[in-house]
Design a protein around this motif. Structure first.
Motif, PDB file in Angstrom:
ATOM      1  N   ARG A  59     -68.718 -54.621 -50.777  1.00  0.00           N
ATOM      2  CA  ARG A  59     -69.370 -53.283 -50.112  1.00  0.00           C
ATOM      3  C   ARG A  59     -68.076 -52.283 -49.553  1.00  0.00           C
ATOM      4  NH1 ARG A  59     -73.493 -50.351 -49.118  1.00  0.00           N
ATOM      5  NH2 ARG A  59     -73.700 -48.563 -48.796  1.00  0.00           N
ATOM      6  N   LYS A  60     -67.415 -52.623 -49.325  1.00  0.00           N
ATOM      7  CA  LYS A  60     -65.862 -51.572 -49.064  1.00  0.00           C
ATOM      8  C   LYS A  60     -66.104 -51.703 -50.372  1.00  0.00           C
ATOM      9  CE  LYS A  60     -63.273 -51.412 -44.427  1.00  0.00           C
ATOM     10  NZ  LYS A  60     -62.976 -52.089 -43.229  1.00  0.00           N
ATOM     11  N   ILE A  61     -65.485 -52.786 -51.263  1.00  0.00           N
ATOM     12  CA  ILE A  61     -64.461 -52.933 -52.378  1.00  0.00           C
ATOM     13  C   ILE A  61     -64.847 -51.587 -53.284  1.00  0.00           C
ATOM     14  CG2 ILE A  61     -63.994 -53.957 -54.302  1.00  0.00           C
ATOM     15  CD1 ILE A  61     -63.156 -56.709 -52.737  1.00  0.00           C
ATOM     16  N   ALA A  62     -66.686 -51.712 -53.455  1.00  0.00           N
ATOM     17  CA  ALA A  62     -67.098 -50.422 -53.783  1.00  0.00           C
ATOM     18  C   ALA A  62     -67.549 -49.624 -53.925  1.00  0.00           C
ATOM     19  CB  ALA A  62     -68.653 -51.762 -54.525  1.00  0.00           C
ATOM     20  N   GLU A  63     -67.188 -49.223 -52.141  1.00  0.00           N
ATOM     21  CA  GLU A  63     -67.368 -47.906 -52.005  1.00  0.00           C
ATOM     22  C   GLU A  63     -66.242 -47.347 -53.306  1.00  0.00           C
ATOM     23  OE1 GLU A  63     -69.921 -47.788 -48.128  1.00  0.00           O
ATOM     24  OE2 GLU A  63     -67.656 -48.129 -48.174  1.00  0.00           O
ATOM     25  N   ASN A  64     -64.603 -48.486 -53.319  1.00  0.00           N
ATOM     26  CA  ASN A  64     -63.928 -47.493 -53.706  1.00  0.00           C
ATOM     27  C   ASN A  64     -63.017 -46.934 -54.553  1.00  0.00           C
ATOM     28  OD1 ASN A  64     -62.447 -46.017 -50.773  1.00  0.00           O
ATOM     29  ND2 ASN A  64     -62.507 -48.649 -50.221  1.00  0.00           N
ATOM     30  N   ARG A  65     -64.698 -48.226 -55.207  1.00  0.00           N
ATOM     31  CA  ARG A  65     -64.260 -47.856 -56.908  1.00  0.00           C
ATOM     32  C   ARG A  65     -63.904 -45.772 -57.145  1.00  0.00           C
ATOM     33  NH1 ARG A  65     -62.710 -52.232 -59.524  1.00  0.00           N
ATOM     34  NH2 ARG A  65     -63.834 -54.028 -58.491  1.00  0.00           N
ATOM     35  N   PRO A  66     -63.547 -45.829 -58.199  1.00  0.00           N
ATOM     36  CA  PRO A  66     -63.330 -44.237 -58.208  1.00  0.00           C
ATOM     37  C   PRO A  66     -64.608 -43.614 -58.769  1.00  0.00           C
ATOM     38  CG  PRO A  66     -61.760 -46.209 -59.664  1.00  0.00           C
ATOM     39  CD  PRO A  66     -62.081 -46.438 -58.889  1.00  0.00           C
ATOM     40  N   ALA A  67     -65.480 -45.142 -59.930  1.00  0.00           N
ATOM     41  CA  ALA A  67     -66.743 -44.221 -60.200  1.00  0.00           C
ATOM     42  C   ALA A  67     -68.070 -44.165 -59.518  1.00  0.00           C
ATOM     43  CB  ALA A  67     -66.999 -45.718 -61.079  1.00  0.00           C
ATOM     44  N   VAL A  68     -67.728 -44.712 -58.057  1.00  0.00           N
ATOM     45  CA  VAL A  68     -68.380 -44.621 -57.326  1.00  0.00           C
ATOM     46  C   VAL A  68     -68.745 -43.288 -55.878  1.00  0.00           C
ATOM     47  CG1 VAL A  68     -69.191 -46.398 -54.655  1.00  0.00           C
ATOM     48  CG2 VAL A  68     -69.490 -47.010 -57.065  1.00  0.00           C
ATOM     49  N   ARG A  69     -66.790 -43.222 -56.060  1.00  0.00           N
ATOM     50  CA  ARG A  69     -66.807 -42.417 -55.389  1.00  0.00           C
ATOM     51  C   ARG A  69     -67.140 -40.791 -55.968  1.00  0.00           C
ATOM     52  NH1 ARG A  69     -61.203 -44.731 -54.385  1.00  0.00           N
ATOM     53  NH2 ARG A  69     -59.962 -42.380 -55.444  1.00  0.00           N
ATOM     54  N   ARG A 113     -67.467 -37.103 -66.612  1.00  0.00           N
ATOM     55  CA  ARG A 113     -66.534 -38.060 -66.266  1.00  0.00           C
ATOM     56  C   ARG A 113     -67.065 -39.316 -66.301  1.00  0.00           C
ATOM     57  NH1 ARG A 113     -63.507 -33.161 -65.620  1.00  0.00           N
ATOM     58  NH2 ARG A 113     -64.122 -33.490 -63.448  1.00  0.00           N
ATOM     59  N   LEU A 114     -68.555 -39.061 -65.373  1.00  0.00           N
ATOM     60  CA  LEU A 114     -68.956 -39.902 -65.133  1.00  0.00           C
ATOM     61  C   LEU A 114     -69.071 -41.220 -65.254  1.00  0.00           C
ATOM     62  CD1 LEU A 114     -69.287 -42.092 -61.756  1.00  0.00           C
ATOM     63  CD2 LEU A 114     -72.143 -39.899 -62.299  1.00  0.00           C
ATOM     64  N   ARG A 115     -69.901 -40.355 -66.433  1.00  0.00           N
ATOM     65  CA  ARG A 115     -70.576 -41.292 -67.196  1.00  0.00           C
ATOM     66  C   ARG A 115     -69.461 -42.926 -68.220  1.00  0.00           C
ATOM     67  NH1 ARG A 115     -74.319 -38.726 -72.014  1.00  0.00           N
ATOM     68  NH2 ARG A 115     -72.807 -37.453 -72.014  1.00  0.00           N
ATOM     69  N   LYS A 116     -68.440 -42.160 -68.502  1.00  0.00           N
ATOM     70  CA  LYS A 116     -67.521 -42.395 -68.949  1.00  0.00           C
ATOM     71  C   LYS A 116     -67.178 -44.019 -68.917  1.00  0.00           C
ATOM     72  CE  LYS A 116     -66.327 -38.733 -72.816  1.00  0.00           C
ATOM     73  NZ  LYS A 116     -66.193 -37.635 -72.535  1.00  0.00           N
ATOM     74  N   LYS A 117     -66.563 -42.929 -67.241  1.00  0.00           N
ATOM     75  CA  LYS A 117     -65.973 -43.904 -65.799  1.00  0.00           C
ATOM     76  C   LYS A 117     -67.347 -45.660 -65.916  1.00  0.00           C
ATOM     77  CE  LYS A 117     -63.870 -41.752 -63.163  1.00  0.00           C
ATOM     78  NZ  LYS A 117     -63.996 -40.223 -62.726  1.00  0.00           N
ATOM     79  N   VAL A 118     -68.268 -44.936 -65.809  1.00  0.00           N
ATOM     80  CA  VAL A 118     -69.583 -46.483 -65.813  1.00  0.00           C
ATOM     81  C   VAL A 118     -68.943 -47.473 -67.802  1.00  0.00           C
ATOM     82  CG1 VAL A 118     -71.962 -46.973 -65.041  1.00  0.00           C
ATOM     83  CG2 VAL A 118     -70.701 -44.995 -64.268  1.00  0.00           C
ATOM     84  N   GLU A 119     -68.988 -46.502 -68.442  1.00  0.00           N
ATOM     85  CA  GLU A 119     -69.094 -47.247 -69.710  1.00  0.00           C
ATOM     86  C   GLU A 119     -68.259 -47.773 -69.303  1.00  0.00           C
ATOM     87  OE1 GLU A 119     -72.343 -44.473 -72.182  1.00  0.00           O
ATOM     88  OE2 GLU A 119     -70.119 -43.880 -72.111  1.00  0.00           O
ATOM     89  N   LYS A 120     -67.091 -47.340 -68.799  1.00  0.00           N
ATOM     90  CA  LYS A 120     -65.859 -47.976 -69.220  1.00  0.00           C
ATOM     91  C   LYS A 120     -65.977 -49.902 -68.438  1.00  0.00           C
ATOM     92  CE  LYS A 120     -61.039 -47.907 -70.045  1.00  0.00           C
ATOM     93  NZ  LYS A 120     -59.900 -47.053 -68.630  1.00  0.00           N
ATOM     94  N   GLU A 121     -66.408 -49.100 -67.351  1.00  0.00           N
ATOM     95  CA  GLU A 121     -66.479 -50.406 -66.111  1.00  0.00           C
ATOM     96  C   GLU A 121     -67.445 -51.533 -66.911  1.00  0.00           C
ATOM     97  OE1 GLU A 121     -64.608 -51.433 -63.747  1.00  0.00           O
ATOM     98  OE2 GLU A 121     -64.014 -49.534 -62.840  1.00  0.00           O
TER      99      GLU A 121
END
Ligand code: SF4
Length: 272
Positions: free
Chosen positions: A101-111, A241-249
């Protein structure tokens, strides 16, 4: 909650298996409520209006009851499948969960998704007076019955766009969290996941749908509040920008097929 009945209903072809796993939980707007077992059970279990009120003790009693029945049912199913749940090291897996959970919380897209949730509140707080002024203006236009204008239509459009933005405001973040945590789980057994659609892609898709719909809704608000052009463009840029980050991940997320919702014809339904 009649557990035998639920087990029977789960095998009923009327219901699309797993449909509620990748929906946006907006049942009031869902065209497939009649194919969703989750919807039927929620309607039955929470039929009493008091059990739908978070402020009411009956809501929490009901929720506790449903949870404890679910846990019992899980135990029964595990037993039938020969799985010993007691053998699972709960402390260790809880620690692992927290870690993921901690790792996920720090992903740029999640932030970025979390920041978006705050941006929405900031805009609505700031636009409170603006919305009230718009309401007064539209009421006045309606009273004057001016030709070629549709104040009721404009009011309905603003309300609808606002409801959409509010609905997805936090869901984008929640679904992204699930997507990133799922990705970690799937990385443990990549061979297995080669064979199946990934849960992480399904969750990321729901998040992307929320982003797409929010972008369209903000764009509609732009038309109603031209004086807010710069603030609204700022939000739109953030979402883009968020959309692009999610599509990239999650490059496979857009092609994930959500059961029933993306292929309604396969279940004898029209477009969902
Ligand atoms: S699939 Fe539709 S009815 Fe079922 S939980 Fe999701 S939104 Fe609600």
């Amino acid at each position: 909650m009649d557990r035998n009945r639920i087990k029977k209903l789960a095998g009923d072809p009327r219901f699309i298996s797993g449909i509620h796993n990748y929906c946006d939980r907006w049942c009031e707007r869902c065209p497939l409520t009649h194919r969703c077992l989750n919807y039927l059970l929620s309607e039955e279990e929470f039929a009493d209006p008091e059990t739908r009120d978070l402020e009411n003790e009956k809501f929490w009693e009901k929720l506790g009851e449903v949870l404890s029945d679910t846990v019992e049912m899980l135990h029964e199913m595990a037993e039938e499948a020969g799985i010993d749940l007691d053998a699972v090291d709960a402390t260790e897996s809880l620690k692992e969960r927290k870690n993921r959970r901690k790792i996920a919380e720090n992903r740029p897209a999640v932030r970025s998704a979390r920041a978006y949730g705050k941006m929405v509140n900031q805009w609505f707080d700031m636009a409170n007076i603006l919305l009230k002024e718009k309401e007064t203006e539209l009421l006045e236009k309606a009273r004057l019955e001016l030709p070629n204008i549709d104040p009721a239509g404009e009011a309905a459009d603003i309300t609808d766009a606002t409801e959409i933005i509010r609905w997805y405001q936090y869901q984008i973040y929640v679904k992204l969290m699930r997507a990133f945590q799922g990705k970690e789980d799937e990385a443990e057994d990549p061979e297995f996941w080669k064979e199946f659609p990934k849960d992480s892609d399904g969750s990321a898709k729901v998040s992307l749908i929320g982003i797409d719909r929010s972008i369209a809704a903000w764009d509609r608000l732009r038309g109603h509040f031209p004086e807010q052009e710069s603030e609204l463009l700022n939000i739109l840029r953030h979402l883009d920008r968020l959309r692009k980050k999610v599509e990239k991940e999650f490059p496979e997320a857009r092609s994930f097929i959500r059961p029933g919702l993306d292929n309604p014809e396969e279940y004898g339904e029209g477009e969902a």
